[in-house]
Design an enzyme around this catalytic site. Sequence first.
Site, PDB file in Angstrom:
ATOM      1  N   ASP A 123       0.839  -1.193   0.000  1.00 25.36           N
ATOM      2  CA  ASP A 123       0.000   0.000   0.000  1.00 25.36           C
ATOM      3  C   ASP A 123       0.874   1.242   0.000  1.00 25.36           C
ATOM      4  OD1 ASP A 123       0.646  -0.186   2.733  1.00 25.36           O
ATOM      5  OD2 ASP A 123      -1.146  -1.429   3.032  1.00 25.36           O
ATOM      6  N   LYS A 145      -5.436   0.881  -3.488  1.00 23.12           N
ATOM      7  CA  LYS A 145      -6.449   1.315  -4.454  1.00 23.12           C
ATOM      8  C   LYS A 145      -6.797   0.201  -5.439  1.00 23.12           C
ATOM      9  CE  LYS A 145      -3.276   3.144  -7.803  1.00 23.12           C
ATOM     10  NZ  LYS A 145      -2.793   4.152  -8.694  1.00 23.12           N
ATOM     11  N   MET A 256      -0.166   8.942  13.244  1.00 26.46           N
ATOM     12  CA  MET A 256      -1.507   9.271  12.753  1.00 26.46           C
ATOM     13  C   MET A 256      -2.140  10.355  13.627  1.00 26.46           C
ATOM     14  SD  MET A 256      -2.838   5.403  11.889  1.00 26.46           S
ATOM     15  CE  MET A 256      -2.112   4.602  13.317  1.00 26.46           C
TER      16      MET A 256
HETATM   17  N1  SAH Z   1       3.667   0.330  10.868  1.00 27.85           N
HETATM   18  C1  SAH Z   1       4.063   1.706  10.666  1.00 27.85           C
HETATM   19  C2  SAH Z   1       3.012   2.695  11.150  1.00 27.85           C
HETATM   20  C3  SAH Z   1       1.694   2.595  10.426  1.00 27.85           C
HETATM   21  S1  SAH Z   1       0.569   3.847  10.938  1.00 27.85           S
HETATM   22  C4  SAH Z   1       5.408   1.941  11.344  1.00 27.85           C
HETATM   23  O1  SAH Z   1       5.878   1.107  12.121  1.00 27.85           O
HETATM   24  O2  SAH Z   1       6.023   2.978  11.051  1.00 27.85           O
HETATM   25  C5  SAH Z   1       0.895   5.110   9.744  1.00 27.85           C
HETATM   26  C6  SAH Z   1       1.545   6.319  10.412  1.00 27.85           C
HETATM   27  O3  SAH Z   1       2.929   6.119  10.557  1.00 27.85           O
HETATM   28  C7  SAH Z   1       1.426   7.596   9.622  1.00 27.85           C
HETATM   29  O4  SAH Z   1       0.178   8.220   9.775  1.00 27.85           O
HETATM   30  C8  SAH Z   1       2.524   8.416  10.260  1.00 27.85           C
HETATM   31  O5  SAH Z   1       2.134   8.873  11.532  1.00 27.85           O
HETATM   32  C9  SAH Z   1       3.596   7.364  10.483  1.00 27.85           C
HETATM   33  N2  SAH Z   1       4.586   7.309   9.383  1.00 27.85           N
HETATM   34  C10 SAH Z   1       4.930   6.217   8.682  1.00 27.85           C
HETATM   35  N3  SAH Z   1       5.928   6.518   7.816  1.00 27.85           N
HETATM   36  C11 SAH Z   1       6.205   7.825   7.987  1.00 27.85           C
HETATM   37  C12 SAH Z   1       7.154   8.729   7.407  1.00 27.85           C
HETATM   38  N4  SAH Z   1       7.998   8.330   6.441  1.00 27.85           N
HETATM   39  N5  SAH Z   1       7.162  10.006   7.824  1.00 27.85           N
HETATM   40  C13 SAH Z   1       6.328  10.426   8.789  1.00 27.85           C
HETATM   41  N6  SAH Z   1       5.418   9.626   9.367  1.00 27.85           N
HETATM   42  C14 SAH Z   1       5.363   8.334   8.992  1.00 27.85           C
END
Ligand code: SAH
Length: 341
Positions: A123, A145, A256
């Site tokens: 995704d 999507k 998030m």
């Molecule tokens: N499993 C993922 C998190 C999924 S929830 C992890 O461990 O990173 C999705 C959230 O992760 C986004 O809304 C944001 O808050 C954060 N996120 C993921 N990648 C990011 C990035 N490159 N820059 C900033 N925030 C990021």
Amino acid sequence: MGGTPELRGHRVVVAGAERAARHAVARCRALGADVTPAVAPSSLATLDPALRRASLVVAVDDGNPGWDILPALCRERRILLVRERPAPDAGSVTLVGGGPGAADLVTVRGAEALARADVVFYDRLGPYGTVAGLAPGAELVDVGKLPGHHKVPQLLIERLVVEAALAGKSVVRLKGGDPFVFGRGGEEVAACVAAGISVTVVPGITSAVSVPGAAGIPVTHRGVSRMFTVASGHQPFSEAELEHLAGLGGTIVVLMGVGTLPQTVGGLLRHGLDPATPAAIVERGFSDTQRSTVARIDGLVVAAGLAGCTSPAVVVIGDVVAVGADAAAELAGYAPAGARR
Ligand code: SAH
């Protein structure tokens, strides 16, 4: 082998039974080669003209002893011979944590799983821009999507993953960050287990730690913070949660969290968090457009509004934000709180 068509213009004979050799055939084709499969040793005689023009033979060990003639044949004709493990027979699922978005922050184990995949479900978070390069030859399915779906429901994703594995495919489910940090990885593992499918999980670099780090913010720092709490802000926090978060005294990391920022900040202040506590919003970590917005917590909502902060972003609250020299200067008033690159 990388994602560039480095075998373009080359004739490659892939030796091995069709199922065992399917990954090698797909990968060589994806790299631009003109591939001739040799599915059984007996076909070598009929393939002789192809073999004569080949620059490479990929020998997949399918257990057939008849292939023993290949090394001598290749030596005689001065063709390079490389060996490859057979593709597995039974379907399987590997959940791969793809890290925070940069292609070179995928783990070696994750990259190996991608290289062997028949199909990759991915995704829009994580290193999706480079999946084609990491998984040459695999079918790529963007579950962010699918046709007819604004947002693909989790249960449908699980069904697609399970069905592909039941059809005998090596499936990779690629997730942003780590699969078990707000990634619904646990549900996907459970779905595979329930269907009797072999499933493994490759951890990834979570944005919760790495994105603050990319902005120079250590989530722990000796003498400053000895704990960090990672929370999801996709729904507003309860009063009890806000009270505990405000009272913990460590670093608070919210994923998030852009949409619910006013509630989070208001609630933490209401429950006694020091209004001078430094905070940062780090958007699009590890991309060309990474940006940090730094302010005291009591000014964070205004600073975020002025800067136009958007998701994906990691919110960091705590004294560790001031550990980086730039942030410390901003917070001390040498520069106005607000956006900086
Ligand atoms: N499993 C993922 C998190 C999924 S929830 C992890 O461990 O990173 C999705 C959230 O992760 C986004 O809304 C944001 O808050 C954060 N996120 C993921 N990648 C990011 C990035 N490159 N820059 C900033 N925030 C990021």
